[in-house]
Design an enzyme around this catalytic site. Sequence first.
Site, PDB file in Angstrom:
ATOM      1  N   ARG A  74     -77.253  84.537  14.345  1.00 40.85           N
ATOM      2  CA  ARG A  74     -75.887  85.042  14.228  1.00 40.85           C
ATOM      3  C   ARG A  74     -75.741  85.945  13.015  1.00 40.85           C
ATOM      4  O   ARG A  74     -75.126  87.004  13.074  1.00 40.85           O
ATOM      5  CB  ARG A  74     -74.911  83.868  14.114  1.00 40.85           C
ATOM      6  CG  ARG A  74     -73.594  84.277  14.596  1.00 40.85           C
ATOM      7  CD  ARG A  74     -72.442  83.497  14.263  1.00 40.85           C
ATOM      8  NE  ARG A  74     -71.367  84.472  14.200  1.00 40.85           N
ATOM      9  CZ  ARG A  74     -70.577  84.762  15.205  1.00 40.85           C
ATOM     10  NH1 ARG A  74     -70.687  84.152  16.350  1.00 40.85           N
ATOM     11  NH2 ARG A  74     -69.634  85.661  15.068  1.00 40.85           N
ATOM     12  N   ARG A 100     -65.404  87.608  19.148  1.00 38.64           N
ATOM     13  CA  ARG A 100     -66.318  87.005  18.166  1.00 38.64           C
ATOM     14  C   ARG A 100     -65.599  86.908  16.844  1.00 38.64           C
ATOM     15  O   ARG A 100     -64.823  87.809  16.490  1.00 38.64           O
ATOM     16  CB  ARG A 100     -67.566  87.869  17.958  1.00 38.64           C
ATOM     17  CG  ARG A 100     -68.368  88.086  19.199  1.00 38.64           C
ATOM     18  CD  ARG A 100     -69.224  86.908  19.512  1.00 38.64           C
ATOM     19  NE  ARG A 100     -69.927  87.112  20.767  1.00 38.64           N
ATOM     20  CZ  ARG A 100     -70.550  86.163  21.426  1.00 38.64           C
ATOM     21  NH1 ARG A 100     -70.553  84.920  20.973  1.00 38.64           N
ATOM     22  NH2 ARG A 100     -71.168  86.432  22.550  1.00 38.64           N
ATOM     23  N   ILE A 101     -65.902  85.840  16.114  1.00 38.82           N
ATOM     24  CA  ILE A 101     -65.329  85.697  14.781  1.00 38.82           C
ATOM     25  C   ILE A 101     -66.311  86.320  13.794  1.00 38.82           C
ATOM     26  O   ILE A 101     -67.506  85.995  13.812  1.00 38.82           O
ATOM     27  CB  ILE A 101     -65.092  84.203  14.462  1.00 38.82           C
ATOM     28  CG1 ILE A 101     -63.994  83.676  15.384  1.00 38.82           C
ATOM     29  CG2 ILE A 101     -64.724  84.013  12.996  1.00 38.82           C
ATOM     30  CD1 ILE A 101     -63.879  82.181  15.422  1.00 38.82           C
ATOM     31  N   LEU A 102     -65.807  87.210  12.961  1.00 40.04           N
ATOM     32  CA  LEU A 102     -66.680  87.872  11.988  1.00 40.04           C
ATOM     33  C   LEU A 102     -66.574  87.148  10.645  1.00 40.04           C
ATOM     34  O   LEU A 102     -65.476  86.860  10.161  1.00 40.04           O
ATOM     35  CB  LEU A 102     -66.292  89.343  11.852  1.00 40.04           C
ATOM     36  CG  LEU A 102     -66.549  90.160  13.126  1.00 40.04           C
ATOM     37  CD1 LEU A 102     -65.940  91.548  13.012  1.00 40.04           C
ATOM     38  CD2 LEU A 102     -68.041  90.250  13.433  1.00 40.04           C
ATOM     39  N   ASN A 116     -57.087  93.263  13.336  1.00 43.49           N
ATOM     40  CA  ASN A 116     -57.261  92.517  14.589  1.00 43.49           C
ATOM     41  C   ASN A 116     -55.965  92.526  15.391  1.00 43.49           C
ATOM     42  O   ASN A 116     -54.880  92.507  14.823  1.00 43.49           O
ATOM     43  CB  ASN A 116     -57.636  91.064  14.253  1.00 43.49           C
ATOM     44  CG  ASN A 116     -57.845  90.216  15.493  1.00 43.49           C
ATOM     45  OD1 ASN A 116     -58.564  90.605  16.412  1.00 43.49           O
ATOM     46  ND2 ASN A 116     -57.215  89.041  15.533  1.00 43.49           N
ATOM     47  N   HIS A 118     -53.823  90.302  17.944  1.00 43.76           N
ATOM     48  CA  HIS A 118     -53.724  88.902  18.369  1.00 43.76           C
ATOM     49  C   HIS A 118     -52.550  88.770  19.344  1.00 43.76           C
ATOM     50  O   HIS A 118     -51.425  89.142  18.996  1.00 43.76           O
ATOM     51  CB  HIS A 118     -53.505  88.016  17.139  1.00 43.76           C
ATOM     52  CG  HIS A 118     -53.451  86.559  17.464  1.00 43.76           C
ATOM     53  ND1 HIS A 118     -54.556  85.850  17.892  1.00 43.76           N
ATOM     54  CD2 HIS A 118     -52.414  85.677  17.448  1.00 43.76           C
ATOM     55  CE1 HIS A 118     -54.213  84.598  18.111  1.00 43.76           C
ATOM     56  NE2 HIS A 118     -52.930  84.461  17.856  1.00 43.76           N
ATOM     57  N   ASP A 170     -57.435  84.424  12.647  1.00 44.50           N
ATOM     58  CA  ASP A 170     -56.059  84.688  13.068  1.00 44.50           C
ATOM     59  C   ASP A 170     -55.083  84.494  11.915  1.00 44.50           C
ATOM     60  O   ASP A 170     -54.059  83.796  12.025  1.00 44.50           O
ATOM     61  CB  ASP A 170     -55.678  83.824  14.291  1.00 44.50           C
ATOM     62  CG  ASP A 170     -56.531  84.179  15.492  1.00 44.50           C
ATOM     63  OD1 ASP A 170     -57.020  85.323  15.560  1.00 44.50           O
ATOM     64  OD2 ASP A 170     -56.711  83.294  16.357  1.00 44.50           O
TER      65      ASP A 170
END
Length: 213
Positions: A74, A100-102, A116, A118, A170
């Site tokens: 990852r 994907r979470i960065l 982002n 949301h 988020d």
Amino acid sequence: MSYAIAVLLSGSGSNLQALIDAQHEGNLGHTQICLVVSDQAEAYGLQRALVHQIPSAYLPLRHTRQREQRRAMRAAWEQRLATLVQTFTPDLVILAGFMRILSPLFLEQFPERVINQHPALLPDDGGASYTTSSGLCIPTLRGAHVVSDALAQQLPVTGCTIHRVTPRVDDGPVLARTEVPILPHDNVETLHERIKLEERRMIVEVVNQLSQW
Ligand code: GRF
């Protein structure tokens, strides 16, 4: 001088299309979409990029069952992604349906430059609740299933938010937000489509605001 944006996505890319359309209609100032990246080969957003001759790449994250290996793979993938994006020196990186979470590994290479979309309402204080314009207090919805969560929780209203990305998922300073009422016969598709109508309008507005700073 042009303002370069990179768009990361995993799916249909209708928000990317909104940016492309705005650019073609002369509503995106001096902004250029310099790169589109997807972690999904079949993401329709990649087709949209190809049609409009925008540099694009498919960068898959391979899976493994071994935990230690997974972490290393990852990290290597995030670094490959960061290196690719850096090559295009974007002023802004937009996560437009990028599933994907960065981690800070990526984010620290683009300080203050990642935003982002949301599809729910996020509060200014990063808290667990959001107070609507009519004074109603509703739970903050975070994660990948917030449209269905809004329906499951029988909320009267949900919406969408564009925010700067921080290591907290988020969360992060809110740049734009719109409330969307939930109608009696809404299902996930109808509600998400109404939310996306607002998202497409907002992303063009936010890019125009940021590019003028
Ligand atoms: C949007 O609803 C966005 O908020 C969410 O994924 C969706 C992307 O839509 N993160 P599209 O791929 O741009 O059509």
